[in-house]
Design a protein around this motif. Structure first.
Motif, PDB file in Angstrom:
ATOM      1  N   LEU A   3      33.543  34.820  68.852  1.00 22.51           N
ATOM      2  CA  LEU A   3      33.349  35.453  70.152  1.00 22.51           C
ATOM      3  C   LEU A   3      33.658  34.508  71.311  1.00 22.51           C
ATOM      4  O   LEU A   3      33.760  34.948  72.453  1.00 22.51           O
ATOM      5  N   GLU A   4      33.824  33.211  71.030  1.00 22.71           N
ATOM      6  CA  GLU A   4      34.251  32.260  72.065  1.00 22.71           C
ATOM      7  C   GLU A   4      35.770  32.096  72.077  1.00 22.71           C
ATOM      8  O   GLU A   4      36.318  31.354  72.890  1.00 22.71           O
ATOM      9  N   GLY A   5      36.453  32.784  71.162  1.00 19.36           N
ATOM     10  CA  GLY A   5      37.907  32.710  71.112  1.00 19.36           C
ATOM     11  C   GLY A   5      38.448  31.621  70.215  1.00 19.36           C
ATOM     12  O   GLY A   5      39.667  31.436  70.129  1.00 19.36           O
ATOM     13  N   ASN A   6      37.582  30.882  69.523  1.00 19.81           N
ATOM     14  CA  ASN A   6      38.036  29.831  68.619  1.00 19.81           C
ATOM     15  C   ASN A   6      38.661  30.460  67.369  1.00 19.81           C
ATOM     16  O   ASN A   6      38.078  31.354  66.757  1.00 19.81           O
ATOM     17  N   ILE A   7      39.835  29.997  67.008  1.00 21.60           N
ATOM     18  CA  ILE A   7      40.568  30.570  65.871  1.00 21.60           C
ATOM     19  C   ILE A   7      39.935  30.086  64.569  1.00 21.60           C
ATOM     20  O   ILE A   7      39.878  28.886  64.289  1.00 21.60           O
ATOM     21  N   LEU A   8      39.451  31.028  63.778  1.00 20.80           N
ATOM     22  CA  LEU A   8      38.839  30.712  62.493  1.00 20.80           C
ATOM     23  C   LEU A   8      39.853  30.764  61.362  1.00 20.80           C
ATOM     24  O   LEU A   8      39.782  29.984  60.415  1.00 20.80           O
ATOM     25  N   LYS A   9      40.812  31.677  61.478  1.00 14.63           N
ATOM     26  CA  LYS A   9      41.807  31.868  60.414  1.00 14.63           C
ATOM     27  C   LYS A   9      43.052  32.487  61.019  1.00 14.63           C
ATOM     28  O   LYS A   9      42.969  33.256  61.976  1.00 14.63           O
ATOM     29  N   HIS A  10      44.204  32.132  60.476  1.00 16.45           N
ATOM     30  CA  HIS A  10      45.460  32.729  60.929  1.00 16.45           C
ATOM     31  C   HIS A  10      46.422  32.811  59.756  1.00 16.45           C
ATOM     32  O   HIS A  10      46.287  32.074  58.776  1.00 16.45           O
ATOM     33  N   ASN A  11      47.368  33.731  59.828  1.00 18.99           N
ATOM     34  CA  ASN A  11      48.326  33.886  58.722  1.00 18.99           C
ATOM     35  C   ASN A  11      49.577  33.049  58.959  1.00 18.99           C
ATOM     36  O   ASN A  11      49.728  32.371  59.988  1.00 18.99           O
ATOM     37  N   ASP A  12      50.505  33.096  57.991  1.00 20.24           N
ATOM     38  CA  ASP A  12      51.701  32.259  58.049  1.00 20.24           C
ATOM     39  C   ASP A  12      52.608  32.630  59.214  1.00 20.24           C
ATOM     40  O   ASP A  12      53.266  31.763  59.800  1.00 20.24           O
ATOM     41  N   GLU A  45      40.154  36.740  81.338  1.00 22.98           N
ATOM     42  CA  GLU A  45      41.048  37.859  81.029  1.00 22.98           C
ATOM     43  C   GLU A  45      41.208  38.058  79.523  1.00 22.98           C
ATOM     44  O   GLU A  45      42.057  38.828  79.073  1.00 22.98           O
ATOM     45  N   SER A  46      40.400  37.368  78.752  1.00 19.91           N
ATOM     46  CA  SER A  46      40.505  37.434  77.296  1.00 19.91           C
ATOM     47  C   SER A  46      40.194  38.843  76.793  1.00 19.91           C
ATOM     48  O   SER A  46      39.241  39.482  77.261  1.00 19.91           O
ATOM     49  N   PRO A  47      40.974  39.350  75.835  1.00 22.38           N
ATOM     50  CA  PRO A  47      40.669  40.675  75.256  1.00 22.38           C
ATOM     51  C   PRO A  47      39.338  40.696  74.519  1.00 22.38           C
ATOM     52  O   PRO A  47      38.746  41.762  74.337  1.00 22.38           O
ATOM     53  N   ILE A  48      38.852  39.513  74.116  1.00 22.68           N
ATOM     54  CA  ILE A  48      37.574  39.449  73.402  1.00 22.68           C
ATOM     55  C   ILE A  48      36.441  39.923  74.307  1.00 22.68           C
ATOM     56  O   ILE A  48      35.533  40.634  73.863  1.00 22.68           O
ATOM     57  N   ILE A  49      36.497  39.538  75.591  1.00 23.85           N
ATOM     58  CA  ILE A  49      35.467  39.968  76.540  1.00 23.85           C
ATOM     59  C   ILE A  49      35.461  41.494  76.652  1.00 23.85           C
ATOM     60  O   ILE A  49      34.405  42.140  76.651  1.00 23.85           O
ATOM     61  N   GLU A  50      36.656  42.079  76.706  1.00 21.18           N
ATOM     62  CA  GLU A  50      36.759  43.542  76.789  1.00 21.18           C
ATOM     63  C   GLU A  50      36.256  44.196  75.503  1.00 21.18           C
ATOM     64  O   GLU A  50      35.629  45.256  75.538  1.00 21.18           O
ATOM     65  N   ILE A 108      33.871  43.042  73.592  1.00 19.33           N
ATOM     66  CA  ILE A 108      32.410  42.955  73.605  1.00 19.33           C
ATOM     67  C   ILE A 108      31.825  43.970  74.579  1.00 19.33           C
ATOM     68  O   ILE A 108      30.808  44.620  74.287  1.00 19.33           O
ATOM     69  N   GLU A 109      32.467  44.128  75.729  1.00 21.77           N
ATOM     70  CA  GLU A 109      31.935  45.039  76.750  1.00 21.77           C
ATOM     71  C   GLU A 109      32.107  46.508  76.365  1.00 21.77           C
ATOM     72  O   GLU A 109      31.195  47.310  76.517  1.00 21.77           O
ATOM     73  N   THR A 110      33.294  46.852  75.867  1.00 19.96           N
ATOM     74  CA  THR A 110      33.574  48.261  75.557  1.00 19.96           C
ATOM     75  C   THR A 110      33.239  48.640  74.127  1.00 19.96           C
ATOM     76  O   THR A 110      33.106  49.815  73.807  1.00 19.96           O
ATOM     77  N   TRP A 160      32.251  44.055  62.924  1.00 18.09           N
ATOM     78  CA  TRP A 160      30.809  44.307  62.986  1.00 18.09           C
ATOM     79  C   TRP A 160      30.119  43.769  61.736  1.00 18.09           C
ATOM     80  O   TRP A 160      30.686  43.773  60.639  1.00 18.09           O
ATOM     81  N   ASN A 161      28.870  43.319  61.909  1.00 13.47           N
ATOM     82  CA  ASN A 161      28.060  42.922  60.756  1.00 13.47           C
ATOM     83  C   ASN A 161      27.136  44.074  60.348  1.00 13.47           C
ATOM     84  O   ASN A 161      27.223  45.174  60.898  1.00 13.47           O
ATOM     85  N   GLU A 162      26.253  43.822  59.394  1.00 16.12           N
ATOM     86  CA  GLU A 162      25.378  44.879  58.889  1.00 16.12           C
ATOM     87  C   GLU A 162      24.390  45.375  59.943  1.00 16.12           C
ATOM     88  O   GLU A 162      23.901  46.504  59.871  1.00 16.12           O
ATOM     89  N   GLN A 163      24.097  44.525  60.930  1.00 15.86           N
ATOM     90  CA  GLN A 163      23.184  44.926  62.006  1.00 15.86           C
ATOM     91  C   GLN A 163      23.926  45.615  63.144  1.00 15.86           C
ATOM     92  O   GLN A 163      23.378  45.812  64.229  1.00 15.86           O
ATOM     93  N   GLN A 164      25.208  45.967  62.899  1.00 11.64           N
ATOM     94  CA  GLN A 164      26.043  46.639  63.894  1.00 11.64           C
ATOM     95  C   GLN A 164      26.208  45.813  65.173  1.00 11.64           C
ATOM     96  O   GLN A 164      26.206  46.327  66.287  1.00 11.64           O
ATOM     97  N   LYS A 165      26.357  44.505  64.975  1.00 10.18           N
ATOM     98  CA  LYS A 165      26.642  43.599  66.081  1.00 10.18           C
ATOM     99  C   LYS A 165      28.010  42.955  65.865  1.00 10.18           C
ATOM    100  O   LYS A 165      28.385  42.639  64.733  1.00 10.18           O
ATOM    101  N   ILE A 166      28.735  42.776  66.964  1.00 10.67           N
ATOM    102  CA  ILE A 166      30.057  42.146  66.875  1.00 10.67           C
ATOM    103  C   ILE A 166      29.868  40.647  66.658  1.00 10.67           C
ATOM    104  O   ILE A 166      29.171  39.986  67.443  1.00 10.67           O
ATOM    105  N   TYR A 167      30.468  40.128  65.596  1.00  9.37           N
ATOM    106  CA  TYR A 167      30.347  38.702  65.336  1.00  9.37           C
ATOM    107  C   TYR A 167      31.712  37.990  65.302  1.00  9.37           C
ATOM    108  O   TYR A 167      31.776  36.756  65.296  1.00  9.37           O
ATOM    109  N   ALA A 168      32.798  38.763  65.318  1.00 12.40           N
ATOM    110  CA  ALA A 168      34.141  38.173  65.324  1.00 12.40           C
ATOM    111  C   ALA A 168      35.135  39.221  65.813  1.00 12.40           C
ATOM    112  O   ALA A 168      34.795  40.394  65.998  1.00 12.40           O
ATOM    113  N   VAL A 169      36.364  38.782  66.013  1.00 15.43           N
ATOM    114  CA  VAL A 169      37.422  39.678  66.492  1.00 15.43           C
ATOM    115  C   VAL A 169      38.701  39.375  65.714  1.00 15.43           C
ATOM    116  O   VAL A 169      39.028  38.207  65.472  1.00 15.43           O
TER     117      VAL A 169
END
Length: 544
Positions: free
Chosen positions: A221-230, A255-260, A262-264, A287-296
């Motif tokens: 949610l801070e925009g840090n890249i956890l994984k990416h493809n080739d 202007e990050s799409p992640i903020i949008e 989370i908001e929408t 979404w996780n099991e608690q219906q909270k956004i934890y990644a994008v």
């Protein structure tokens, strides 16, 4: 306790003798050794049977330890899958009769009888039995077999067969051990199967993730890249160091799409330009099991080629419409023009050159001829369906285009300077398409000069030949002293639908289509510009 007291009485009672004392002590020690070995076998299966150890290795280790306490000669494992009993492992390997992978038929099968009864069985091999396994036992010299169905959660998963070359009889404690051994083996096999299923699914997912041709990022949610493809790694030249998606895409964090996301709490779609490419971005919340956004998950698709094709189709549609309209105009105008030109020529022959009417008729003839040339050039230029490549002249293409819009440019107090090198070689190409590039260059130059207040507005059209890296090129330059292009826009002007012109003045398709035509001819387009001083566009085409 009663059994223990009996042993103590035997060892310490009045009736005991030194001989019986040592005999019972030795018997007790052997029993303890046997129990210890049985516990060690169960413990080894629990500890060592994992994803790194194959079933063959496990059977070998188990067989070697079982031989120390039981007279056994062969151990085999069959798995029950899709209502089939399949031989999967045998140890020692030289005791293999049926090949690994052999499917046991249900008819007259001792193994199937045990599977169906779900009860362990100590089977003594006899001549009169009609089981198909008898043939195997006789061939291998097996006289007794202990068969244990392997169960997991009231479901049979296989069968363990322990064979001996002797007529062996197991007591209740031995049978109890083998039952525990089978139960523990069933647990290990089932766990390994489940783990391998997860491992296979994970591997398939990762391979699919890597193989997708579009760029995919998994970010927090801070925009840090956890994984990416080739594809993402190749496009952005990513290394192993962690980075932020906003920094990578050159966008402001606010202007990050992640903020949008989370908001929408909905997917986000955007289009942006990066590295001279047009990309489409889709951002999906996870979404996780608690219906909270934890990644994008961010999906990026390079649509530059798609937009270029669309732009070419739009431009081709426009040119087709122009061509159709021009054909109709030519049909309607050619007949009256023929009459005007013919009559003017007849009247000119009947008049002397010093006659006052001669000059007027001559002007009529020249204007009529010019109208006919303009119509002819318009028809030639708009004939875009004829994409046949042949020997053609860039100079001729320049003359055709100037014949179309030269007067229009000059009427806006813009001087066109031609510097055509007539020694340049012919190129292999399509003159109508080359003309389309030149027309776009001239219109852009004219528009750039319209937006500045200069007393002397100049467009220079030049052709020349150059040699680069041993290859000969024909270069067309269109240079103006107009408003120029900002440095930050130079990387984007060839992107479809990008324009620096005011609304309603340009579509942003011209340079994109022109670049596509140039590349189809094996050439390229270069631009040099300085804000406030003007621009120079260069079309480079190879000499065949």
């Amino acid at each position: 306790m009663k059994e223990r007291q009996q042993i103590i009485n035997l060892l310490t009672g009045v009736q005991s003798s030194k001989r019986s004392y040592y005999t019972e002590l030795k018997k007790m020690i052997n029993e303890l050794k046997k129990k210890n070995m049985q516990l060690e076998i169960i413990n080894d299966i629990t500890k060592s049977f994992n994803i790194d150890m194959s079933i063959d290795d496990m059977l070998k280790n188990t067989f070697d330890k079982l031989k120390e306490i039981f007279s056994i000669g062969r151990i085999s494992l069959l798995l029950y899958e899709q209502e089939q009993l399949i031989l999967t492992n045998v140890y020692p390997e030289h005791n293999l009769y049926f090949p690994v992978g052999f499917v046991l038929p249900k008819e007259h099968s001792l193994y199937w009888k045990v599977i169906q009864s779900l009860e362990k069985m100590l089977y003594q091999v006899q001549e009169e039995q009609v089981f198909i396994e008898n043939k195997v036992y006789k061939a291998l010299g097996i006289h007794s077999v202990l068969l244990i169905p392997l169960m997991r959660k009231a479901r049979v998963i296989g069968l363990l067969s322990i064979g001996s070359k002797e007529m062996i009889v197991y007591d209740e404690s031995d049978l109890s051990f083998f039952q525990q051994f089978g139960d523990q083996l069933a647990v290990c096999i089932e766990n390994a199967r489940l783990y391998n299923e997860v491992l296979t699914s994970k591997k398939e997912w990762e391979e699919t993730f890597r193989a997708v041709s579009e760029m995919i990022f998994v970010v927090d949610l801070e925009g840090n890249i956890l994984k990416h493809n080739d594809a993402a790694k190749a496009f952005f030249s990513l290394d192993s160091h962690k980075t932020n998606i906003c920094k990578l895409l050159s966008i402001e964090p606010k202007e990050s799409p992640i903020i949008e996301n989370i908001e929408t709490k909905k997917p986000v779609h955007r289009q942006f330009h990066i590295r001279q490419r047009v990309c489409e971005l889709h951002s999906y919340p996870v979404w996780n099991e608690q219906q909270k956004i934890y990644a994008v998950i961010i999906y990026i698709n390079d649509i530059t080629e798609k937009l270029q094709i669309e732009a070419q189709l739009v431009q081709s549609g426009k040119l087709a419409a122009i061509g159709e309209m021009a054909a109709g105009i030519a049909h309607e105008l050619n007949n009256p023009l023929t009459a005007i030109l013919g009559n003017a020529q007849l009247l000119l022959r009947s008049l002397r050159k010093d006659d006052r009417s001669y000059k007027l008729l001559h002007d009529i003839y020249l204007c009529g001829k010019r109208c006919k040339n303009i119509i002819q050039n318009l028809l030639t230029f708009s004939r875009q369906d004829e994409y046949v490549f042949e020997q053609c002249s860039v100079n001729e293409a320049v003359e055709q285009v100037l014949g179309l819009i030269g007067d229009q440019i000059q009427k806006q107090n813009i001087k066109v300077q031609k510097k055509l090198d007539h020694s340049v070689e012919l190129i292999e190409g399509n003159i109508q398409q080359i003309g389309q590039i030149i027309l776009n260059f001239l219109i852009n130059a004219k528009d750039a000069l319209e937006e500045v207040e200069k007393k002397r507005k100049i467009i220079v059209v030049e052709t020349k030949k150059v040699i680069e890296n041993g290859k000969q090129w024909v270069v067309l330059l269109v240079r103006d002293n107009g408003k120029g292009i900002a440095e930050q826009h130079l990387q984007e002007i060839f992107n479809p639908f990008f324009t620096t012109k005011r609304p309603g003045k340009g579509t942003g398709l011209g340079l994109s289509v022109s670049l596509g035509i140039a590349e189809a001819h094996g050439g390229t387009i270069e631009v040099v510009s300085e804000l406030g001083k003007g621009s120079e566009f260069r079309l480079k085409l190879p000499v065949q």
